[in-house]
Each structure stands twice: as structure tokens, then as C-alpha cells.
Design an enzyme around this catalytic site. Structure first.
Site, PDB file in Angstrom:
ATOM      1  N   ASP A  98      60.470  26.467  21.487  1.00 60.41           N
ATOM      2  CA  ASP A  98      58.522  27.163  22.084  1.00 60.41           C
ATOM      3  C   ASP A  98      57.847  26.508  21.896  1.00 60.41           C
ATOM      4  O   ASP A  98      56.621  27.067  22.361  1.00 60.41           O
ATOM      5  CB  ASP A  98      59.588  28.667  21.855  1.00 60.41           C
ATOM      6  CG  ASP A  98      60.232  29.217  22.608  1.00 60.41           C
ATOM      7  OD1 ASP A  98      60.981  28.592  24.045  1.00 60.41           O
ATOM      8  OD2 ASP A  98      61.220  30.229  22.834  1.00 60.41           O
ATOM      9  N   LYS A 147      55.561  35.561  24.512  1.00 63.49           N
ATOM     10  CA  LYS A 147      55.470  34.630  25.553  1.00 63.49           C
ATOM     11  C   LYS A 147      56.532  35.504  26.457  1.00 63.49           C
ATOM     12  O   LYS A 147      57.503  36.218  25.735  1.00 63.49           O
ATOM     13  CB  LYS A 147      55.700  32.659  26.130  1.00 63.49           C
ATOM     14  CG  LYS A 147      56.642  32.718  25.221  1.00 63.49           C
ATOM     15  CD  LYS A 147      58.531  32.753  25.580  1.00 63.49           C
ATOM     16  CE  LYS A 147      59.918  32.718  24.837  1.00 63.49           C
ATOM     17  NZ  LYS A 147      60.680  33.253  25.727  1.00 63.49           N
TER      18      LYS A 147
HETATM   19  P1  ATP Z   1      62.881  32.578  21.084  1.00 63.99           P
HETATM   20  O1  ATP Z   1      62.175  33.632  22.409  1.00 63.99           O
HETATM   21  O2  ATP Z   1      61.031  31.851  20.725  1.00 63.99           O
HETATM   22  O3  ATP Z   1      64.113  32.211  21.361  1.00 63.99           O
HETATM   23  P2  ATP Z   1      62.171  35.608  19.625  1.00 63.99           P
HETATM   24  O4  ATP Z   1      61.389  36.290  19.825  1.00 63.99           O
HETATM   25  O5  ATP Z   1      63.770  36.010  20.039  1.00 63.99           O
HETATM   26  O6  ATP Z   1      62.122  34.011  19.820  1.00 63.99           O
HETATM   27  P3  ATP Z   1      61.824  34.960  16.681  1.00 63.99           P
HETATM   28  O7  ATP Z   1      60.594  37.115  17.217  1.00 63.99           O
HETATM   29  O8  ATP Z   1      61.034  34.349  16.902  1.00 63.99           O
HETATM   30  O9  ATP Z   1      62.754  35.150  17.873  1.00 63.99           O
HETATM   31  O10 ATP Z   1      62.590  35.159  15.460  1.00 63.99           O
HETATM   32  C1  ATP Z   1      64.136  34.993  15.758  1.00 63.99           C
HETATM   33  C2  ATP Z   1      64.331  34.897  13.680  1.00 63.99           C
HETATM   34  O11 ATP Z   1      63.558  34.374  13.374  1.00 63.99           O
HETATM   35  C3  ATP Z   1      64.443  36.376  13.372  1.00 63.99           C
HETATM   36  O12 ATP Z   1      65.159  36.853  13.710  1.00 63.99           O
HETATM   37  C4  ATP Z   1      64.038  35.984  11.601  1.00 63.99           C
HETATM   38  O13 ATP Z   1      64.874  36.546  10.799  1.00 63.99           O
HETATM   39  C5  ATP Z   1      63.549  34.802  12.090  1.00 63.99           C
HETATM   40  N1  ATP Z   1      61.903  34.257  11.965  1.00 63.99           N
HETATM   41  C6  ATP Z   1      61.610  32.694  11.314  1.00 63.99           C
HETATM   42  N2  ATP Z   1      60.276  32.841  10.846  1.00 63.99           N
HETATM   43  C7  ATP Z   1      59.925  34.016  11.848  1.00 63.99           C
HETATM   44  C8  ATP Z   1      58.732  34.296  12.515  1.00 63.99           C
HETATM   45  N3  ATP Z   1      57.544  33.900  11.867  1.00 63.99           N
HETATM   46  N4  ATP Z   1      57.927  36.043  12.657  1.00 63.99           N
HETATM   47  C9  ATP Z   1      59.432  36.596  12.862  1.00 63.99           C
HETATM   48  N5  ATP Z   1      60.006  35.947  12.760  1.00 63.99           N
HETATM   49  C10 ATP Z   1      60.880  34.811  12.362  1.00 63.99           C
END
Ligand code: ATP
Length: 288
Positions: free
Chosen positions: A135, A9
Site C-alpha cells: 500500500d 485510505k
Molecule cells: P493495511 O490496510 O495496509 O493492510 P492496516 O491498516 O491493516 O494496513 P496498520 O495500521 O498499518 O494495518 O498496522 C499493521 C501492523 O503493523 C500493526 O499491528 C503494527 O504492529 C505494525 N506497524 C508497524 N508500523 C506501524 C505504524 N507506523 N503504525 C501502525 N502500525 C504499525
């Protein structure tokens, strides 16, 4: 084996209203899914275990994985005594502000609902998702929505006018927790969420571009000034509007012209390692 897509997203607007007595932030976000997805493969196991298979070294393969937590909560809520292997084919950049982990968790909830033929409504899946992350409820439905509260109060919105999205992720990791901790609500410029909602309702591309805003941008840009440079670079290359998604560091720019999207993409390569050109998905996911 069952396949489920987990689209990323972007936030067209993200506002933090205040810190609540329970310690969480009251937020208002306009989000939309884009055509950049992880692919989740679910395979039933006879043994009552949850197994995570991922070749991405930044993705944990134990109970820290949001996909694991989703399966565990699903099994607990519906008293399922069977197991599942979850293979995550990662396409969405990790820790990027694109809700990759949350979308994986949502895809697992949708997928297990199909695989074990429970036919639970999306509302129930979203309520399990809310226990995993703010989210996740939005990621259950996808499409375009206004999220309030901690992210669990959702209103479906008209999809954005058709356009191209160019995404660039600088090679820095951003901790969402740190960004929220450093947010000083006295000194931020709040986006006008209602204007964003109205621009979508009236399918007004220019008005949408004019009202894109993210209250977390100032915090993340202070920590990582290269994000500001990246935004400026995209603007100069011809993007109509540029914004950081979520807590960052991914920046996206919008344009209605494919040739301009290509130009922005080409100008960013060499400057930034991870660059993508995608469309918005617009409509919510099907309850199949
Ligand atoms: P948001 O936009 O919801 O804040 P994000 O895109 O910044 O999320 P994610 O890619 O979801 O961040 O990952 C954040 C942390 O979560 C990573 O550093 C990782 O260690 C952990 N994590 C746990 N499960 C997953 C997964 N399925 N995919 C990616 N990261 C994951």
C-alpha cells in the site's frame, strides 16, 4: 522540525486475481484517501540514528515500525549519513485495514525528501515504498487510484463524487497475512473493477455504490461475524453502500447527506467504540 500528514485510505474495491509464482498475490484495488490522518513530525539529528517516538502502545518504536523502515531505506538509497527523530501522532486506528502504517512510511519518505532537500520525484519514493509494503506506493501520491500487480502499478483515477464516509472499527485485530492465507479464490465473488473505474470516470455516485466490493470480506467476516452485523447496522441506519476496507475489520458506509451521516454516526456509538465521519480527500497530495 517538519510536519507531514499521513492520511488513511479506504478500498472502494479490492480484488485478488491469482497467486503468483513468486508467492505474492496479483491484486486490483481502487483506493482513495480520506480526511483521517496521522501526524508525523520529523526532527533532524546530528547523530546518524533513526529514533521513533510514539505514545500508542500498539505501535512498535523500533525497526518493526514501517516509518523506521522507510527512513532506513531512504538513507541507504540516497547515502545520507545524518539522523532523524520521527514522532508519530496516531489518529488512524491500528491494524484496521486503513493502511495507517503504510501511510506513515509514505509520509516519512515525502518528509525526508523535503527535509534533506533532495527533490527526488515521487516515482523514486514510490519505488522505495514498494519494498516496504504493497500500500506504500499509493500512499506516496494519495488521491484516488487503481493499483495493480502487488500494488505498485498505479493509475490515477477521477476522484469519487462528493459524499460522506462513516467509518466503524470493531475492537478486534485482523492479521492481513492470515486473511490472505485463508482466501480460497475458487469460492469468492469478484468485484467488477472496470465498472468501479467507469463509475468514477462518469462521476456516477449510484453506479459507484453498486460496484463496491472486496474479495477479502468473506474471509474476515467468517473469522469475525460481528463485521456482518456492523454492515447490516449501517445499512439499516441509512448508508447507501457499505464495505469492509482492506483486510478489515473497519467497515465504512457512504451517504451524500450530512444529516444522514450524523444519523448513522449516532446510531453506531454505543454499538462500536471507534466511529468517525470524514470526507474523501479526492485529489493527490502535492509534491512540495
Ligand atoms: P493495511 O490496510 O495496509 O493492510 P492496516 O491498516 O491493516 O494496513 P496498520 O495500521 O498499518 O494495518 O498496522 C499493521 C501492523 O503493523 C500493526 O499491528 C503494527 O504492529 C505494525 N506497524 C508497524 N508500523 C506501524 C505504524 N507506523 N503504525 C501502525 N502500525 C504499525
Amino acid at each position: 522540525m517538519l510536519l507531514e500528514k499521513a492520511p488513511a485510505k479506504i478500498n472502494l474495491s479490492l480484488d485478488v486475481l491469482y497467486k503468483r509464482d513468486d508467492g505474492f498475490h496479483e491484486i486490483e484495488m481502487v483506493m482513495t484517501t480520506i480526511d483521517l490522518s496521522d501526524h508525523i513530525e520529523l526532527t533532524p539529528l546530528k547523530e546518524n540514528v533513526i529514533k521513533i517516538i510514539s505514545e500508542n502502545r500498539y505501535v512498535p518504536n523500533d525497526s518493526r515500525n514501517l516509518a523506521f523502515q522507510a527512513a532506513a531505506k531512504f538513507k541507504e538509497r540516497f547515502q545520507i549519513k545524518k539522523g532523524v527523530a520521527i514522532k508519530i501522532n496516531k489518529q488512524v486506528p491500528v491494524a484496521a485495514g486503513l493502511a495507517g502504517g503504510s501511510s506513515d512510511a509514505a509520509a516519512v519518505l515525502r518528509g525526508l525528501n523535503k527535509m534533506w532537500q533532495l527533490q527526488k520525484p515521487f516515482e523514486q519514493l514510490a519505488s522505495i515504498g514498494a519494498e516496504i509494503g504493497s500500500d506504500v506506493p499509493f500512499c506516496i501520491y494519495g488521491g484516488t487510484a487503481l493499483a495493480k500487480g502487488r500494488g505498485e502499478r498505479l493509475t490515477e483515477l477521477t476522484p469519487p463524487p462528493s459524499c460522506w464516509v462513516v467509518l466503524a472499527k470493531p475492537s478486534i485485530g485482523v492479521s492481513t497475512k492470515t486473511v490472505y492465507e485463508q482466501l480460497n479464490l475458487q469460492h469468492v465473488q469478484h468485484p467488477n473493477t472496470e465498472e468501479m473505474v467507469q463509475s468514477l470516470k462518469h462521476e456516477d455516485y449510484d453506479r459507484m455504490c453498486n460496484h463496491m466490493g472486496n474479495v477479502l470480506e468473506s474471509v474476515t467476516c467468517k473469522l469475525h461475524p460481528e463485521i456482518l452485523q456492523l454492515k447490516e447496522h449501517m445499512r439499516r441506519a441509512g448508508a447507501d453502500s457499505v464495505l469492509m476496507s482492506g483486510s478489515g475489520p473497519t467497515v465504512f458506509g457512504l451517504t451524500r447527506q450530512e444529516t444522514r451521516a450524523e444519523r448513522i454516526y449516532n446510531s453506531l456509538r454505543g454499538f462500536c467504540q471507534e466511529v468517525y465521519v470524514v470526507r474523501m480527500l479526492g485529489k493527490p497530495l502535492e509534491l512540495a
